[in-house]
Design an enzyme around this catalytic site. Sequence first.
Site, PDB file in Angstrom:
ATOM      1  N   ARG A  11      71.315 -13.012 -42.977  1.00  0.00           N
ATOM      2  CA  ARG A  11      72.662 -13.403 -43.367  1.00  0.00           C
ATOM      3  C   ARG A  11      72.705 -13.536 -44.886  1.00  0.00           C
ATOM      4  NH1 ARG A  11      75.674 -15.156 -39.103  1.00  0.00           N
ATOM      5  NH2 ARG A  11      74.568 -15.661 -37.179  1.00  0.00           N
TER       6      ARG A  11
ATOM      7  N   GLY B 180      66.630 -22.461 -37.728  1.00  0.00           N
ATOM      8  CA  GLY B 180      65.843 -23.004 -36.624  1.00  0.00           C
ATOM      9  C   GLY B 180      66.484 -24.249 -36.067  1.00  0.00           C
ATOM     10  N   GLY B 181      67.813 -24.305 -36.128  1.00  0.00           N
ATOM     11  CA  GLY B 181      68.533 -25.510 -35.759  1.00  0.00           C
ATOM     12  C   GLY B 181      68.592 -25.806 -34.282  1.00  0.00           C
TER      13      GLY B 181
ATOM     14  N   TRP C  92      71.250 -23.146 -42.404  1.00  0.00           N
ATOM     15  CA  TRP C  92      71.025 -21.746 -42.071  1.00  0.00           C
ATOM     16  C   TRP C  92      72.123 -20.772 -42.477  1.00  0.00           C
ATOM     17  CZ3 TRP C  92      73.905 -19.254 -38.128  1.00  0.00           C
ATOM     18  CH2 TRP C  92      74.687 -20.088 -37.326  1.00  0.00           C
TER      19      TRP C  92
ATOM     20  N   ASN D 279      73.457 -28.760 -36.388  1.00  0.00           N
ATOM     21  CA  ASN D 279      73.528 -29.784 -35.355  1.00  0.00           C
ATOM     22  C   ASN D 279      72.294 -30.681 -35.333  1.00  0.00           C
ATOM     23  OD1 ASN D 279      72.699 -26.942 -34.134  1.00  0.00           O
ATOM     24  ND2 ASN D 279      71.469 -28.507 -33.124  1.00  0.00           N
TER      25      ASN D 279
ATOM     26  N   ASP E  35      76.818 -29.119 -30.503  1.00  0.00           N
ATOM     27  CA  ASP E  35      76.373 -27.949 -31.262  1.00  0.00           C
ATOM     28  C   ASP E  35      77.473 -27.470 -32.210  1.00  0.00           C
ATOM     29  OD1 ASP E  35      74.828 -25.752 -32.121  1.00  0.00           O
ATOM     30  OD2 ASP E  35      75.577 -24.465 -30.523  1.00  0.00           O
TER      31      ASP E  35
ATOM     32  N   ASP F 191      77.621 -28.195 -35.589  1.00  0.00           N
ATOM     33  CA  ASP F 191      77.130 -27.874 -36.937  1.00  0.00           C
ATOM     34  C   ASP F 191      78.147 -28.274 -38.014  1.00  0.00           C
ATOM     35  OD1 ASP F 191      75.048 -26.524 -35.594  1.00  0.00           O
ATOM     36  OD2 ASP F 191      76.138 -24.640 -35.652  1.00  0.00           O
TER      37      ASP F 191
END
Length: 554
Positions: free
Chosen positions: A126, A187-188, A241, A259, A302, A304
Amino acid sequence: MKKILAAALCSWCSIASAQTADDLVNSAKNTDNVTTFGMGYDLKMYSPLKQINKSNVKKLVPVWSTSLSSDMGELSQPTVYNGVMYVVNGNWTFALDVETGRQIWRTPVQYDRAALRIASAGAIMRGPATIYNGKLFRQTVDAHVMALDMKTGKQVWKEKFADFKEGYKGVIAPMIVNGVLVSGMAGGDSTTRGFIEGYDPETGKRLWRTYTIPEPGQPGSETWPHKTLPDAWKTGGGATWQAFSYDPQLDMIYVGTGNAQPYNPKYRDGSDALFTASTLAIRPKTGEMVWYYQSVPNDSFDFDATAEHLIADLRVNGEMRKVLINAHKNGFLYVLDRTNGKVIAANPYVKVNWATHVDLKTGKPVLTDVLDRMVKGEEINVFPSRGTNATLIAFNPKTNLVYLNSWNLPRLMKFVDYKMEPGSLATGIESTMTVPKGEPGGYHMAIEPLTGKVVWKTPLADTGSSAGMLATDGGLLFTGKLTGELIALDQDTGKQLWQFKTGSSVNAPPITFTHKGRQYVTVQSGRGGSVASRFVTNSVPTGGSVTTFAVMAE
């Protein structure tokens, strides 16, 4: 002939290596170059170019297309500098001639293939190819950050920032700010503790690291259950991320965190869990946190807060304010004061059932009974699963409107028991996502950021869009579809004016630039990422490419 070619190549090399910090700060002022993500440090995804406009966009045609030698997905944005386009994906780094697409060099990414077992979405990238002072910077999926020589593609340095076996991934672009290479991590949804760090771009030496989950005794640690669950913070989430924005005047970068994990709140004792699901203002030289705003305390859905934070100046009650605009995954469009993190506005832009509104005095969402019912064991359809899907929004300072791609996608969720295994998924839920029967999969939208008023919205038939939005002074919006089309919309109405079917899904944000006085539009195409693969599956082939368009010559 060889001497002439060598001289020409040397000339190009000296130009390439002259790229400076001023080029990054002034990126938006030179339409020949796109040196930062989001068309500028402010991430406005806006261009003053208008050679391509509503009257001639139907004459837009591809002038070249180049394979990117990967079937894992293209989620990045090309970088353009002095006639060269730099492109990154999970497996390769490219330098291409911007006029013809001819490959100047191509360098494979060397990474431990075992990391693909941890990175469920595969080796993707990304953000852009980050360039500075003759070097190109990127991450690798097995948790390294590295520098390549812009002239040759050869590795200059490479540093490990985490152990991928613990769930860490390198899928986002670092950025150069105030002479520091600032890099985050992914890696959330696995057993990680989030952080952001700064490096010396010349040597790769780490200068600082700031964790998004405080250890006991640090500010914010009181929001973790140290007495009842003393180790929860060690793998508490808060991944950084996605890309960051930067205000050179305030010298602050704005970082969104992911999250808390697992989502099931009993494993955090229902704590607020700072600094997950938050916006952080960070000094790039030192990593000092200047302020924070937590949009979802005790994030159990979730949600975020990692959607990019767009920088703008808006008139609020007659006074010009320095703001951040964030189309949050939780369904609210936020406007924050970027000097102190105070909430100015927060309005829903999709259907929301987990909260009634955001209290502007406290900045906290006012919850419905959805979370309580889930804690008691119910399976609930939560609206939304995502308001947007990790996609850049656009802001035109002349219209003062935000343009975005939204999703109409609830998530049927139920909390379940969870056993921690290092490197494994750490969600603590069972869930499915399905577009409501008979309804659009999403919308293209234009919104007034302070009031939340929807100026127009155009339905997307089957699925929402995971592509970024680009606004131009030609009255156009460029974006893409998971079914593979790059499209142009009328900025005033949302009506589609043009499309071109690429070879695979368009998950990436398009760019526009000039070369020798001619305006071009470029986008990467390639199905990848967990959402695209889930919703279009094999109805759209994999295979990466980058394609450049211009108006057909008369």
